[in-house]
Design an enzyme around this catalytic site. Structure first.
Site, PDB file in Angstrom:
ATOM      1  N   ASP A 221      -1.041  75.888 -22.765  1.00 22.08           N
ATOM      2  CA  ASP A 221       0.096  75.066 -22.358  1.00 22.08           C
ATOM      3  C   ASP A 221       1.293  75.342 -23.265  1.00 22.08           C
ATOM      4  OD1 ASP A 221       1.815  72.883 -21.733  1.00 22.08           O
ATOM      5  OD2 ASP A 221       0.794  71.664 -23.239  1.00 22.08           O
TER       6      ASP A 221
ATOM      7  N   HIS B 292       4.424  68.564 -36.992  1.00 21.27           N
ATOM      8  CA  HIS B 292       3.816  68.363 -35.683  1.00 21.27           C
ATOM      9  C   HIS B 292       2.926  69.530 -35.272  1.00 21.27           C
ATOM     10  CE1 HIS B 292       3.663  66.298 -31.799  1.00 21.27           C
ATOM     11  NE2 HIS B 292       3.746  67.487 -31.226  1.00 21.27           N
TER      12      HIS B 292
ATOM     13  N   HIS C  19       3.764  60.630 -28.246  1.00 18.01           N
ATOM     14  CA  HIS C  19       5.131  60.983 -27.860  1.00 18.01           C
ATOM     15  C   HIS C  19       6.043  59.838 -28.313  1.00 18.01           C
ATOM     16  CE1 HIS C  19       7.197  63.967 -24.973  1.00 18.01           C
ATOM     17  NE2 HIS C  19       6.617  64.617 -25.956  1.00 18.01           N
TER      18      HIS C  19
ATOM     19  N   HIS D 167       8.577  59.502 -30.935  1.00 17.53           N
ATOM     20  CA  HIS D 167      10.012  59.665 -31.123  1.00 17.53           C
ATOM     21  C   HIS D 167      10.748  59.855 -29.795  1.00 17.53           C
ATOM     22  CE1 HIS D 167       8.853  59.827 -35.240  1.00 17.53           C
ATOM     23  NE2 HIS D 167      10.005  60.290 -35.699  1.00 17.53           N
TER      24      HIS D 167
END
Length: 726
Positions: free
Chosen positions: A263, A44, A90, A92
């Site tokens: 972020d 990821h 998003h 999972h």
């Protein structure tokens, strides 16, 4: 703690990768360092299986300010206006906890946009669920839609467009892709590259909790029968705190206080600090006892790997701390200097004056694994569907079956849960080919759309990749927007399987080819691998989010029929390609065969001609032809209007059903006033574009010559019944 093989596996690392870590450190890592490597080296965050293919995508263009590599992509729309946008998955988390998974997906993508200095102006989504009769689908659908609406509505950003699809391939692994679009001044864009030594590293936003620990690692692994055990890795979102964080960040961005901002998304404090330091070729030293925590006795390991939401990391200019702190305290948010930049090029983690971890930044970033995985090339399917052997069906019955199906029913049950008009700049909301958002206080607007077609990609990934870019391009063209750039969310199965890696590699080749030919670059995106359960992978599902510019928005263009007795023409040649079509799938449950051919030259020529026709105000409504073919496109135009239409039966035709339901690409339906038809024909002839008159609009009835005639009120009722009965 001794690092065992079991502990290495639990962290999602291969033993060979652990050996590389020891070489990079010249020692064995401790548990905290192992966790950090796990976070930064997972699929990821590191893109270790996809980077080698992603680098071939076209990412530059005349209007591209920032391509991939930042929080989001940035394009120039003139007058010192920039649009910042990105899409992410998003998947999972949303399968495990549908409400919070979808909600935090929206929150995360919003932060990617406003961390670059943009005020978000639109949200979009692409959501895919399993078969409607699967025992989990209804609950997942309700939770995801509520989560998207709950977060977007609460923070006050309109959710203006999207798509919802059902297919058994997603029974045990749904897809929730969220896209955010923001507007900023071109000369006031913020980046994540750290600069300067001994600069304050500041933690702002919510406090850190134990939610979301190992969230990124969970997103980089397949599910199995124990997937429910991973629920604690799902983050919990608070849209009201996000609203405060957004306003505080945008206020601080009014001056020159910020050097860089990032972020805290996947992998939280770990990824944000490493990415900032890596881009700036600096080191970062953090004092973890200063991290604001909402739970007692949190360890450095938990602080670094938590994915608690609504948090940012900022590097400030000297002397700006006091002013910045005052802003964040005004918005009732934490503001704590937790570290500084250094010249060590290392991530140094201290806790109560003791060094708990010390890792070279390059080991976490540039030295992350890069795999050139084996992949299998897929040939075009040879088997042809024998249409003559199929049980005959009436055209009317086939149309009704499609319009009343889960995938083609009216989806207002979903869109009615989203506030589409908040901020008052939504010129055209969901329901047309693309949504239109006016640039506040100006006459120009942007058009936005998201699209996917997993069936084409499954049949032949190269063709499917080409097609989905073209469909997205057509959707923007159909509302009069000049397409500028795309973001992509690439949802695939296990990349360690050559078949799946082949689907990914060839889809990207198709995307690359279309983007290059259409001058439609990729400026941001996300790769989501390991979408599957118990070794059963989803079908390849690349999702394309596109943005286009309408320089002067006089009136929004859509596909709603406007007048009685207008001429209907089709642009683009119809060959009647039925394989991989909605017709065969919905009527006969056949999913075999080749996807339709993609002629990029025709796509571009036809689209540019349609833009010219719209610009010269020669057309009442426009609709691109995609899933379901010509007749479904016409039905959609009629259902959303007060008019019906009559379709002529072509004189030279062997298979009328192929003509109506075929999914040949590059085509549009146009509604034109009789007195304007000649000018339209001149444009089409001058550009050597095939077109034909196919019918006229009329009152009350949807009619196909010599076949059937149905009241449009009944057609509307048919199209609305699925969600009402589900």
């Amino acid at each position: 703690m001794k690092i065992t093989n079991q502990l290495i596996e639990k962290h999602g690392l291969k033993y060979e990768e652990f050996s590389s870590i020891k070489k990079l450190l010249n020692r064995e890592p401790n548990l905290l360092e192992l966790g950090i490597f796990s976070a930064m080296w997972n699929e990821h965050c590191s893109y270790k299986s996809s980077r080698i293919h992603l680098k071939n995508l076209p990412t530059k263009g005349k209007k591209v300010i920032q391509g991939p590599g930042e929080n989001a992509g940035v394009i120039d729309i003139g007058d010192n206006d920039a649009i910042i946008f990105k899409i992410e998955s998003h998947n999972h988390p949303s399968y495990l906890e549908p409400y919070q998974g979808a909600a935090t997906g929206v929150g995360g993508i919003l932060r990617d946009v406003f961390t670059m200095g943009a005020r978000p102006i639109a949200l979009l989504n692409s959501i895919h669920f399993g078969s409607p009769d699967h025992h989990k689908t209804k609950n997942l659908l309700n939770g995801v839609v509520s989560g998207i609406g709950g977060y977007g509505n609460s923070i006050g950003i309109p959710t203006v467009a999207g798509e919802t699809k059902f297919n058994k391939t997603y029974n045990e692994n749904i897809l929730v892709n969220a896209m955010a679009v923001g507007h900023a001044n071109k000369d006031k864009i913020f980046y994540s590259k750290a600069k300067g030594l001994n600069k304050s590293v500041v933690y702002v936003g919510s406090k850190t909790g134990r939610d979301g620990i190992h969230g990124a690692s969970m997103a980089s692994a397949e599910f199995d029968e124990n997937s429910e055990d991973k629920k604690p890795t799902v983050q919990v979102g608070d849209p009201f705190t996000e609203k405060l964080l957004m306003e505080a960040c945008l206020e601080l961005m009014q001056d020159n206080s910020i050097i860089s901002i990032q972020d805290m998304g996947a992998a939280g404090l770990t990824s944000s600090s490493v990415e900032m330091a890596s881009k700036g070729e600096l080191g970062i030293e953090l004092d973890l006892e200063k991290v604001p925590c909402r739970e007692e006795n949190m360890t450095p390991y938990e602080m670094m790997l938590s994915e608690s939401q609504e948090r940012m990391l900022i590097i400030l200019e000297d002397g700006k701390e006091k002013k910045a702190k005052k802003i964040f305290e005004k918005w009732d948010l934490d503001f704590v200097v937790i570290g500084k930049t250094t010249d060590t090029k290392k991530l140094v983690l201290k806790y109560n004056n003791h060094i708990e971890g010390e890792i070279p930044i390059s080991a976490l970033a540039t030295s992350a694994p890069l795999y050139n995985r084996k992949w299998d090339k897929k040939k075009l399917p040879k088997d042809k569907v024998d249409l003559g052997a199929l049980k005959k069906i009436k055209i009317e019955d086939a149309l009704i079956k499609i319009l009343s199906s889960a995938n083609h029913s009216n989806k207002s049950w979903i869109t009615d849960q989203f506030d589409q008009m908040v901020m008052c700049d939504t010129a055209q909301k969901s329901g047309s080919d693309a949504a239109i958002i006016r640039i506040h206080g100006k006459e120009k607007a942007i058009a936005v759309s998201v699209d996917s077609s997993s069936n084409y990609c499954k049949a032949h990934p190269l063709s499917g990749g080409k097609q989905i870019v073209c469909e997205n391009w057509r959707n923007l063209v159909a509302v009069g927007a000049k397409p500028i750039a795309i973001t992509n969310c690439l949802n695939f199965g296990n990349p360690e399987e050559p078949k799946i890696m082949g689907e990914f590699a060839e889809c990207l080749l198709g995307i690359k080819e279309s983007c290059e030919f259409l001058s439609y670059p990729v400026v941001s995106g996300n790769v989501s691998f390991y979408n599957g359960t118990n070794k059963k992978n989803i079908s390849p599902t690349p999702v394309i989010g596109g943005v286009g510019l309408i320089s002067n928005l006089k009136k929004p263009m859509n596909h709603i029929l406007k007048k009685d007795s207008s001429i209907l023409i089709i642009i683009g040649k119809t060959f009647g390609h039925l394989e991989q079509s909605t017709f065969l799938e919905e009527v006969y449950s056949i999913t075999d065969g080749q996807p339709p051919e993609i002629n990029l030259k025709n796509e571009k020529n036809n689209g540019e001609a349609v833009l010219e026709i719209i610009k010269k105000d020669l057309v009442n409504s426009v609709h691109d032809i995609s899933s379901g073919g010509l007749i479904v496109a016409l039905a959609e135009m009629s259902i959303q209007s007060d008019f019906g239409l009559k379709v002529y039966k072509p004189k030279k035709l062997t298979k009328f059903i192929k003509y109506l339901f075929g999914e040949d690409q590059g085509r549009y339906v146009l509604e034109i006033d009789k007195e304007k038809l000649k000018k339209v024909e001149e444009i089409l002839k001058n550009n050597n574009i095939f077109y034909e008159q196919i019918g006229v609009t009329q009152k009350d009835f949807f009619e196909v010559e010599d076949e059937f005639k149905i009241d449009i009120k009944k057609l509307h009722k048919i199209n609305n019944q699925w969600y009402n009965n589900y």
